[in-house]
Scaffold this active site. Structure first.
Site, PDB file in Angstrom:
ATOM      1  N   ASP A 562       0.911  -1.186  -0.093  1.00  0.00           N
ATOM      2  CA  ASP A 562       0.090  -0.165  -0.116  1.00  0.00           C
ATOM      3  C   ASP A 562       0.877   1.149  -0.104  1.00  0.00           C
ATOM      4  OD1 ASP A 562      -2.378   1.581  -0.042  1.00  0.00           O
ATOM      5  OD2 ASP A 562      -3.133   0.564   1.864  1.00  0.00           O
ATOM      6  N   GLU A 565       3.333   5.221  -3.558  1.00  0.00           N
ATOM      7  CA  GLU A 565       3.803   6.175  -4.313  1.00  0.00           C
ATOM      8  C   GLU A 565       5.175   6.735  -4.304  1.00  0.00           C
ATOM      9  OE1 GLU A 565      -0.193   5.256  -4.492  1.00  0.00           O
ATOM     10  OE2 GLU A 565       1.072   6.073  -2.804  1.00  0.00           O
ATOM     11  N   ASP A 638      -7.967   4.273  -3.828  1.00  0.00           N
ATOM     12  CA  ASP A 638      -8.865   4.439  -3.289  1.00  0.00           C
ATOM     13  C   ASP A 638     -10.185   5.185  -3.745  1.00  0.00           C
ATOM     14  OD1 ASP A 638      -7.653   3.164  -1.080  1.00  0.00           O
ATOM     15  OD2 ASP A 638      -6.844   5.164  -0.436  1.00  0.00           O
TER      16      ASP A 638
END
Length: 955
Positions: A562, A565, A638
């Site tokens: 998760d 980035e 998300d």
């Protein structure tokens, strides 16, 4: 002079490494032949900037182009994307000068360098133009620096045909399929993925070899709202009227003021809201008129959170919602005439005290820019790209993977159903949910443990909280015994209060800036945290060693990476993110987009070194070129649980797949949930159930089928009661997924063996049907299944386009439809429109509760008449890497439509546990004899197969 030119041609054709100076005219570039290509240097030319242009032949279909300015002092970038073992497999190639060009020719491709400008263009094997650089000028290389790293800002323009479709470039959430004339930002951000690979319907691709944030396509700067001539609600020139009302009593106006800029996109923009207004309790309207100095198609680019409605000329154009901490985006196309006013009203209901709204716009494309596709990168050592061509778009993707790495086959269980939730808070919660699936006989293979299984302060330790997970080893063991696999969330983030922080800090494995900035997360009292540096090889190893010790040795099967980035903090601006990220190999500006690639690399290499024959599975929120070689699948981040977000996923996922990166999924059901669904009315409850049913129907035809989201809980039995249409639909979708396992797993085998693509835009298979170029709400799952998700509530039909060049059978009924038409297709609550292309062979296996419950001893083989067909059934051991040593089998099926003969070929290859004998029940589907999976199936013939070829005349 003629003799000089002949000497020059002989020199470059027959290997003289350097053309003699006397053979070159005064203004003629210097040409140097290398072992794998040619370098052309321009210095003091009246028609070209000073530059060195290098062409490097990789294969007959791939040429590497690099252009650098002369006299620069910029270090080359590290090569992270291109595989170290890149094999040069080019056949003979030649160089010759022709007129004002230097021509490099392979068996399949010609690249020409203009000896006047240095621009390169490409021709196919028949001499037809494919792509052309535009001349480089003073804006191509602009010197810049960051954090002691000197580099150039790079811009390169290409001339493209205005009729071709342009795809790939990663995953973007604006519902755009074809990037012709559009602007795309290649950036790693929650719900955005930048992959710098462009794929054309003219059967070429560009791998833009750059790791920095890049704009692609129409790179002209977006304009602020104030670039329009604005008029207030009362008609006054210069602004829109912004009115801040009490959201519970809209008649109460708290403040009204002029605003000519709406640019509240990041946390740093929040102070520009009125001090006297509490956004959390406000309803904001922007009203007035827009007038453009340009005529043509304008595109308004919105960034938003909360509820946003947009009216133009009293017509509602958009109605959207996103939770405050994760702003979304959309584009609004608006045809305008210069000097003509358009009424605009924007109604914004912020969702919390920190909410986001920004508007910029893209001018109409002038005729002089049409047919131009550009790349504009923040940092690099020069123009650097690989040009790839092929006989088809799939061939081009194969060239991309030749450069960046083959995609391993995911474990077979990964192609079953995945159940996730934000989040299972205890091991008892997780285990009881798993066993409820088994009790209800809903097929499933995989459970997912989301974040915060650790103690509150201990983010990054990978330790289970013993109060909530007292026996993690036992939990994993019990799941395995009940035929579940467990994926667990692992963030590249470490809290300062974590038990492992000191170890990572003292080894120099962390980005320290976030700690010194005292930036806190949102957990409990708030904890300062930062991210580890995967560009540091020792840090990658140390991170895997921690995962191995704390998780893998407990039996965890898969990794959910998760915030990769890296998302150092939601809603801080990009410059602040760059200041935190300090890669070991250089500056964050130069390498910003490559974090997820190196993060996945560490996990993949770590597990394969620890346990060489256990397949790796990584699910990651961010992704870069080459990441497919590390057994990584992406999910779309998300997104919200809204119909518009479901629709936007279709183009986002298909373009991601057409970027050469084959494994993609999303949160079926959406992640972020409106509060109206927390304690729903009867009407909202039914919408929630329908939304999830439709999302499951769509998700069943993705490479990875996974349900996930915030409360309400996302298991089918928590969405709707048994017997409800939604419950029945979700069970049907999951069950069909398992019956399609022979088809889906064979597609996965094709990805590895042949660089195939599972998730396909319609243009991949029908590039000459111009109607397919912009279709962004349908896709092909493999070569045969046309999937048309339903993305509106309350509908029982939807328009589908059936591409020209094939006939189409309804998958459920077998009813035949001609291609090249738009059809109002039936879409009852429990089904989405699903069609099969003529000339298809689709194997369906038995009903299963989990992927390895039983071997597919009997396969129902649907053969669809109307064109010749072929299919290769792929099988292996399912969980190890023995297939890399050739331990797998394939069975080739071919059907000749003219004779009606099905040929089952000799089985090739073998592996441990392979079925020696099996039965194929053949269902022959013809226009006059419709049969589908929902009809009473009549088996045409039955073949008992023991590995030897058979020819069967279908009747």
């Amino acid at each position: 002079m003629m003799n000089m030119k002949l000497a020059f041609v002989a020199a470059i054709c027959f290997g003289n490494p350097l053309v003699p100076a006397m053979a070159i005219a005064e203004d003629h570039p210097q040409i140097t032949r290398t072992a794998t290509g040619v370098s052309v240097t321009f210095s003091g030319s009246a028609t070209a900037i000073d530059q060195e242009v290098t062409l490097d032949v990789i294969t007959d279909r791939i040429i590497h182009v690099v252009a650098k300015p002369l006299g620069g002092h910029v270090a080359p970038s590290e090569s992270l994307v291109i595989v170290d073992s890149l094999r040069r497999t080019a056949g003979p190639w030649t160089l010759e000068e022709a007129s004002d060009y230097l021509r490099l020719k392979t068996a399949a491709l010609t690249a020409r360098v203009s000896l006047l400008s240095g621009a390169v263009d490409f021709l196919d094997g028949r001499g037809q133009p494919l792509l052309a650089e535009e001349r480089r000028d003073a804006t191509t290389f602009e010197s810049d620096a960051y954090d002691g790293d000197a580099f150039y800002r790079i811009r390169q323009h290409f001339s493209v045909s205005q009729t071709e479709g342009l795809y790939g470039l990663g995953q973007h959430q604006k519902g755009v399929m074809n990037y012709q004339g559009r602007q795309v930002t290649l950036l790693q951000y929650n719900t955005m993925i930048g992959v710098p690979f462009l794929l054309s319907t003219n059967n070429y691709g560009i791998l833009w070899h750059n790791y920095s944030i890049t704009k692609a396509g129409d790179i002209r700067p977006l304009l602020p709202l104030s670039a329009f001539r604005l008029y207030s609600k009362e008609g006054q020139r210069g602004w829109l009227t912004a009115t801040y009302r009490d959201k519970d009593d809209p008649e109460t106006i708290r403040l009204s003021r002029p605003e000519s800029e709406i640019d509240y996109r990041y946390l740093s923009d929040q102070p520009r809201f009125p001090d006297s207004v509490n956004l959390a309790s406000s309803l904001v309207t922007y009203e007035g008129q827009l007038e453009s100095p340009y005529s043509g198609l304008h595109r308004l680019h919105f960034t938003y959170s909360g509820y946003v409605k947009v009216w133009v000329d009293d017509q509602l154009q958009e109605d959207r919602w996103r939770e405050s901490w994760n702003a979304g985006s959309f584009e609004l196309a608006l045809a305008m005439e210069a000097g003509h006013r358009h009424d605009i009203r924007i109604e914004w209901l912020p969702d919390g005290s920190q909410s986001y709204l920004g508007i910029a716009w893209q001018r109409p494309i002038p005729d002089t820019v049409k047919g131009t596709f550009s790349f504009d990168s923040e940092a690099g050592a020069g123009v650097d790209y690989y040009f790839v061509t092929g006989d088809s778009m799939e061939d081009v993707i194969g060239g991309y993977r030749h450069l960046t790495g083959r995609a391993p086959i995911m474990p077979r269980w990964a192609f079953g159903f995945w159940q996730s939730r934000e989040r299972y808070k205890t091991q008892a919660d997780l285990e009881s949910t798993a066993m409820e699936f088994r009790r209800r006989k809903i097929p499933i293979d995989n459970m997912v443990q989301d974040w915060s299984y650790w103690r509150e302060h201990d983010w990054g330790s990978h330790d289970f909280d013993p109060a909530r997970f007292p026996d993690p080893e036992g939990m994993v063991d019990r799941l395995h015994k009940n035929h579940f696999h467990l994926m667990i969330s692992v963030w590249p983030k470490i809290n300062e209060a974590s038990s492992v922080y000191t170890r990572f800090r003292d080894n120099g494995w962390l980005y320290p800036r976030n700690i010194y900035d005292r930036r806190k997360d949102w957990i409990g009292k708030g904890y300062t945290s930062t991210f580890y540096d995967p560009f540091n090889a020792r840090a990658r190893m140390g991170f895997w060693e921690l995962m191995n010790e704390k998780l893998y040795q407990k039996g965890i099967d898969a990794w959910w990476m998760d915030a990769s980035e890296p998302d150092v903090h939601s809603n801080i601006n990009i410059d602040a993110r760059k200041s935190v990220m300090q890669p070991a190999i250089g500056s964050s500006v130069r390498y910003y987009n490559a974090f997820p690639l190196e993060n996945a690399r560490g996990i993949y290499e770590g597990q394969r070194d620890t346990d060489p024959n256990q397949r790796v599975f990584i699910l990651t929120r961010s992704y870069f070129a080459g990441q497919q070689r590390y057994a990584a699948a992406a999910w779309s981040g998300d997104i919200s649980s809204r119909w518009h977000d479901m629709k936007d996923q279709i183009a986002a996922g298909v373009n991601f797949s057409m970027s050469g990166t084959p494994y993609w999924t999303m949160d079926a059901g959406g992640f972020l949930v409106e509060r109206r669904f927390h304690n729903p009315s009867a009407e909202d409850q039914e919408e929630w159930r329908e939304l999830n049913a439709r999302w499951y129907q769509y998700g069943a035809f993705l490479p990875i089928f996974r349900a996930h989201g915030q409360f309400p809980y996302r298991e089918p039995f928590n969405i709707a009661p048994e017997g409800h249409l939604a419950y029945n639909s979700m069970r049907y979708s999951i069950g069909l997924r398992y019956r399609l396992l022979p088809y889906t797993y064979s597609l996965a085998g094709g990805i590895y063996l042949y660089n195939a693509t599972m998730l396909r835009g319609l243009a991949m298979d029908f590039p000459h049907d111009t109607q397919t170029l912009n279709v962004g709400d349908q896709f092909l799952f493999g070569p045969s299944l046309l999937v048309s998700p339903v993305t509106q509530p309350g509908v029982t039909s939807r328009e589908v386009y059936l591409p020209q060049g094939a006939g189409w059978y309804d998958f459920y009924s077998g009813e035949y439809h001609r291609g090249g038409q738009r059809l109002a297709a039936a879409a009852p609550y429990e089904r989405i429109p699903l069609f099969v292309k003529t000339g298809s062979i689709i194997p369906l296996g038995p009903e299963l509760q989990y992927t390895d419950e039983k071997p597919a001893r009997e396969i129902t083989l649907f053969v669809y008449a109307g064109a010749d067909a072929s299919f290769e059934l792929y099988e292996d051991e399912g969980t190890n890497y023995n297939y890399e040593q050739g331990k797998f089998s394939t069975i080739a099926f071919t059907y000749q439509d003219g004779t009606g003969v099905l040929h089952i070929g000799n089985r090739k290859g073998s592996f441990e546990g392979m079925l020696a004998r099996r039965i194929f029940r053949i269902v022959y589907v013809q226009p006059e004899r419709p049969q589908g999976v929902d009809t009473s199936i009549s088996t045409t013939q039955t073949a008992t197969y023991s590995g030897k070829e058979q020819r069967i005349k279908l009747k």
